[in-house]
Every structure is written in structure tokens, then in C-alpha cells.
Enzyme design. Structure first.
Site, mmCIF file in Angstrom:
data_model
loop_
_atom_site.group_PDB
_atom_site.id
_atom_site.type_symbol
_atom_site.label_atom_id
_atom_site.label_comp_id
_atom_site.label_asym_id
_atom_site.label_seq_id
_atom_site.Cartn_x
_atom_site.Cartn_y
_atom_site.Cartn_z
ATOM 1 N N SER A 112 0.882 -1.465 0.173
ATOM 2 C CA SER A 112 -0.179 0.235 0.216
ATOM 3 C C SER A 112 1.467 1.157 0.073
ATOM 4 O O SER A 112 1.539 1.682 -1.003
ATOM 5 C CB SER A 112 -0.966 0.099 0.891
ATOM 6 O OG SER A 112 -2.112 0.797 0.940
ATOM 7 N N ASP A 258 -0.982 1.572 -4.446
ATOM 8 C CA ASP A 258 -1.286 0.002 -5.037
ATOM 9 C C ASP A 258 -3.314 0.996 -5.002
ATOM 10 O O ASP A 258 -3.491 0.183 -6.082
ATOM 11 C CB ASP A 258 -2.195 -0.863 -3.878
ATOM 12 C CG ASP A 258 -2.953 -0.686 -2.539
ATOM 13 O OD1 ASP A 258 -2.214 0.762 -2.243
ATOM 14 O OD2 ASP A 258 -3.520 -1.476 -2.153
#
Length: 597
Positions: A112, A258
Site C-alpha cells: 500500500s 496500490d
């Protein structure tokens, strides 16, 4: 990357222990250290063992370690009989879309917004259904540990891997859910932060006739050469803010690595609080559901979201459902209530018609569509959705978080007119239409899942009230057993799977005025001190608590402040802000500064 023979610090001799990387909602570790291809292979195999059907889609982001870890996951799953579709480079919401369309389990290899050296996995069951510690992730951990201890993954079934391209279906799904109407054209700057939005934003937004897309840091690069792909940190938005102003854009969009989170900037380059975006999209989704015949559509929002979210939902004729923090819980609760939409203060937005999954790009399409449907500006569009003042999430490191929270509870229960609840920590509310504005406030105090931290969020009608409640609660929470402030207490930027430095009012650690000033457009230049005048900490004479000192930022650019003689100087723009009577005077665009002696 070299595999290690010992995958993780062992709980006992000869026993593997993955509890440090298999967290409540996902897997997160240091690539090549706590998360190796050997561990990835074992986790892929253990996940395949938990599935009722063998179909699985595996995708990865642009991190340097992601292709190798992705291959390892696929190898492990195939050994246990899984039929794996290798989707290659993808955003997380692209993987969720494929999981929903093909009704297959999914593994997204990503960390992330974490630094480039980190990596991890986000898992989902067929139909993008969430999996967390209490819904199968713990069993995956135990299974992987058993494979690591055994030193092998036995072959089972006739697994195989094959390629799949999911981008075209993803673009069609998003554009079909939120079709941009004919109307005015808008100029949009997208900062992908060298993350996966560099691939998905041109495909989704760049193909729309009404959108002039200006790309910033679109090149996929897991070393993050320009800035970390964490849009909740103000310093990572500076390039986008400058570009929005320079290009005269109508909107700015920043995505994490992401691309499942999206932060919105208005035409001035000012970050829009995620709670305001939640309220805006909630009203749109409620209106759409009601037009389709649904009587009272539900919308979920975590308990840290602004109070205004509930008010906006109710005003639109919907039902507001308050939830704990955490994407697995929110997705599960959304499914239970059939909720049309969900939002978090961390800029995650969830959609019923997108398999109850989160998508930063779908949220961006909603904001774009709302803007195209009006003749006004982005700032005008969201202005009604930020009526209150909030502290943002302030993190204090304490020796015993539950004990600190109970000290606060014991103190505030004696206050007249308060109500409390224990959903995800302690929430205390003092609010009512019969109360004067200065007496309306609420706060949430909850523990971190992984660190000895307390996370405080305060919201009030008036800033002075917010500051008073914030300071009083922090003083009690960070006191040790003797009642003295705990050594080293203060704001800490760590968080569970999300940045702890949210943006803007009501989601910033600064006040509303300081947050708006951080853009610094049109401000006169400050006075720079001569080189070599930086002095030791404390030389400024700023007499404020350490936790306050740690979160002070320059009102002109949002940069960090250093001590100089009788003032604080910004380490980014070099503007100087005087300290008078021990109080830092942080005023945007002030024209004079003290003369160094």
C-alpha cells in the site's frame, strides 16, 4: 533477492512464527527480511488450502520485490492444486474487480502506502469478500507456519497457472458504475506517486471526453523517486498542490501506492477532508438507490469520521451505520446491512455495487461527476461538508494504553451531560441542539492494534472547544501513575495500515485555519535568517507541550519548523514565525519577523 533459511523469529526452537507479519487485516513485512519468497510460497499454499474452490487470481504492484513475491505465492498455491490466473501489474481495486467478476479468490501483493522496502499481501475470498484474522487469516497463518516448519509443501491436485488481463474489464466496470454526463470539461491533475494509479488513471480518466488529464509521477517505480506514495501526509502533496495551481486545474487527485485510496484537492490546491468526500458520495449513492426504489439505503462510516457524515446521510434519507476502524470489518458490516456506500477517515471508500470493496478511482469518478454536474468550483462543491473543527488523529505513545484509556474514562464520566460507548475504544459525546455551540463536542480514544499507542480524535463546533477538550484528554491519557506527563509522550505518526497524519479539517493534526494556510498560495515571502543562525532546540523560547511542538507546521507551506533565536523557521520555505511570550505566532503570510541578535 536471497531467500533466508530462517523466515521469521521463532516462538520456540524449530517453530516458525508469522504473527509479526500476519496482521488483523492483511500481511505486511520487510521484503527479503521478515517477508521472503519462502514465506510467500507457504502463505500462498496455506491460502489455497482454505478455499472451497481452487480458482485464484494473483496480482502485484510496482514494488521492486513484488514480482518475485508474486511468483512465490503462485508457486505455493499451484502446489496445493489451485488454478491461478496471474494478473501481473494491477491496482488493488483492479484485483478486487477481477475477483468479483470471475468469482475467484484473490491475492494482491502490495504494501500500500508503506516505504519501498516493505511488502505484503491483501487477500480476499471469491467475490472480493474480505478475509481477516477472525475470518480465515489466522488459519492461513497457522498453515503457512506448518509448511515452513516441515520444510516442504506437498503436491496436491493438478494446479496450474495462466495469464489474465484484467485492465479492460476494470475500466468498463468503473465507467459503467459512474458514467460521466455530458457537460462542461474539467482539467484534472493526477499524482500517482509512481504507484499503480500511473497505469489505471490514464486508462479510466484519460479516456473520458470531458476530462483533460495532466499526469504527475505516472511512471511505475517502486523506489518512489519523487515522494512516498502516501497521500495522507501533507508533505507528499506539495508537487500536486503546485501543479494544480500552475495548470489552473479544477481538481487534483492523489493516490497511494496500490491506488485503492484517493485524496482530493480543490482548485486552490487545498486538501479536502476525507469525511467531506464520504458525505458527498454518500448523498449521491443514497439518491441513486432511492431513485431505484430503495426506501432507506444504509451508509456505513467508521466512528472516527466527522459527525457531519451521519447528518448528511440522514438528511438525504439514508440510514447511518457506525462501525469500528478497519477495512475487513467495514466490508463485512456493509454486506450485513446491504449498505450502498461506506467511508473511512483514511480516504478508503467502499461501494456496494463494486462487491462491497474499496476503490479510490471509483471515488474519484464520483467527485468528477458531481463537479461536471455543477457550474461551480470544487471548493464550492465540498464547502457544505466541513462544518466542524477537528483535531485529526493524534497518536500518543503510552506504557499501558488500556490503563490510560480508563484514566480518561474515570475523569470524564463525572462531567455533566456526557454519554459514552465502547465501540472500538472509548467514545465520549457532549452534543445536542439544546446546547450552545461552544459546548458541543465529542472525542474518540482507541488503541493501536500493533503498538503501545492511543489514538485521539476530537471534533467540536468551535475551535477553542476542540483545543480545550483535546488538551485535557491528552494530559490525562499521557500521565503516568503519579499523574505526571509520561516521558516521551507526544504525537506519533505510526498507524495500523494507514497513515496517521490525515488531511485537512476535520482530518488533520492542525487546526482548520492552519490546514487551509498550508497551501500558501499568494502569500508574501517570509524573511530568511542568515546561514548558520540555527540554534539548539528550545532556543526559540516556545513554551508549549512537547506533543504540540511535534505537530506544529509552517502555515505557509506545511513544512516542519526548527528552533532559531526567538522564532521558529520553516525547513522547507525558510519563512520565520516569531515566538511571543512563549507562544509561536503562526500566521499565514505574515510580513515581519524578529531580527536575530
Amino acid at each position: 533477492m536471497t531467500e533466508q533459511s530462517t523466515p521469521q523469529t521463532s516462538a520456540a526452537p524449530g517453530r516458525s512464527d508469522l504473527s509479526g507479519i500476519v496482521l488483523a487485516n492483511d500481511v505486511r513485512g520487510r521484503a527479503g527480511d521478515t517477508l521472503t519468497p519462502e514465506i510467500a510460497r507457504a502463505l500462498g499454499a496455506a491460502f489455497a488450502d482454505q478455499l472451497d474452490a481452487p480458482a485464484m487470481i494473483v496480482a502485484h504492484d510496482m514494488r521492486l520485490s513484488s514480482p518475485e513475491l508474486s511468483r512465490a505465492v503462485i508457486e505455493g498455491a499451484v502446489r496445493r492444486g489451485a488454478i491461478v490466473a496471474d494478473a501481473g501489474l494491477s491496482s488493488t481495486d483492479q484485483l478486487y474487480c477481477a475477483s468479483g467478476l470471475h468469482h475467484a479468490a484473490g491475492v494482491m501483493v502490495t504494501a500500500s502506502h508503506n516505504p519501498g522496502g516493505d511488502n505484503g499481501f491483501k487477500l480476499c475470498l471469491p467475490g472480493a469478500r474480505p478475509i481477516g484474522r477472525d475470518s480465515g487469516l489466522e488459519e492461513v497463518r497457522r498453515g503457512a507456519e506448518a509448511y515452513l516448519d516441515a520444510g516442504e509443501i506437498p503436491q496436491s491436485g493438478e494446479g496450474r497457472a495462466e495469464g489474465i488481463d484484467t485492465l479492460e474489464d476494470y475500466v468498463a466496470a468503473l465507467q459503467g458504475l459512474v458514467p460521466l454526463p455530458a457537460g462542461r470539461s474539467v482539467k484534472v491533475v493526477v499524482d500517482a506517486g509512481n504507484g499503480m494509479a500511473g497505469r489505471t488513471a490514464p486508462a479510466v480518466l484519460g479516456t473520458l471526453d470531458q476530462v483533460e488529464l495532466i499526469g504527475l509521477h505516472l511512471e511505475l517505480d517502486g523506489s518512489f523517486p519523487h515522494h512516498p506514495a502516501d497521500p495522507l501526509r501533507p508533505e507528499n502533496l506539495r508537487d500536486l498542490q503546485e501543479a494544480v495551481i500552475r495548470e489552473g486545474a479544477d481538481l487534483g487527485l492523489a493516490f497511494d501506492g496500490d491506488a485503492d485510496r484517493c485524496v482530493v484537492l480543490d482548485e486552490h490546491g487545498t486538501p479536502v477532508p476525507p469525511s467531506a468526500i464520504t458525505a458527498l458520495i454518500a448523498q449521491r449513492e443514497i439518491a441513486r438507490a432511492r431513485a431505484g426504489g430503495q426506501d432507506r439505503p444504509a451508509v456505513v462510516a467508521n466512528l472516527v469520521s466527522s459527525r457531519h457524515v451521519a447528518e448528511a446521510v440522514q438528511e438525504a434519507g439514508g440510514e447511518h451505520v457506525r462501525t469500528p476502524v478497519g477495512h475487513t470489518l467495514i466490508k463485512t458490516i456493509m454486506a450485513e446491512h446491504g449498505a450502498v456506500f461506506g467511508g473511512e477517515h483514511s480516504a478508503h471508500y467502499y461501494f456496494r455495487d463494486f462487491y462491497f470493496a474499496d476503490s479510490g478511482m471509483l471515488a474519484a469518478l464520483h467527485v468528477l461527476t458531481a463537479l461536471v454536474e455543477t457550474d461551480g468550483t470544487a471548493s464550492e462543491l465540498v464547502s457544505a461538508h466541513s462544518p466542524y473543527v477537528a483535531s485529526g488523529e493524534i497518536n500518543s505513545r503510552v506504557a499501558d494504553a488500556p490503563a490510560a484509556r480508563e484514566r480518561v474514562r474515570a475523569h470524564v464520566v463525572a462531567w455533566p451531560g456526557v454519554s459514552t460507548d465502547d465501540l472500538d475504544g472509548l467514545t465520549v459525546e457532549h452534543w445536542g441542539e439544546e446546547l450552545p455551540a461552544e459546548e458541543r463536542w465529542w472525542f474518540s480514544l482507541r488503541s493501536s492494534n500493533t503498538e503501545p499507542l492511543l489514538r485521539l480524535n476530537v471534533e467540536a463546533v468551535e475551535e477553542a472547544t476542540m483545543v480545550r477538550i483535546r488538551d485535557e484528554v491528552l494530559a490525562i491519557a499521557t500521565a503516568d501513575a503519579t499523574g505526571m506527563p509520561a516521558a516521551g509522550d507526544g504525537a506519533d505518526d505510526a498507524a495500523d495500515g494507514a497513515s496517521a497524519v490525515p488531511l485537512g479539517n476535520p482530518d488533520d493534526t492542525r487546526s482548520a485555519d492552519e490546514t487551509s494556510a498550508a497551501v500558501g498560495t499568494g502569500s508574501p515571502a517570509g524573511t530568511e535568517l542568515p546561514a548558520g543562525t540555527e540554534l539548539p532546540a528550545g532556543a526559540s523560547g516556545a513554551d508549549v507541550p512537547e506533543w504540540v511542538r511535534s505537530i506544529l507546521r509552517c502555515p505557509d507551506c506545511g513544512g516542519e519548523l526548527r528552533d532559531v533565536e526567538r522564532a521558529l523557521q520553516c525547513t522547507s520555505c525558510a519563512h520565520v514565525h516569531p515566538v511571543e511570550g512563549g507562544i509561536p505566532v503562526l500566521i499565514e503570510g505574515r510580513n515581519e519577523a524578529p531580527t536575530p541578535s
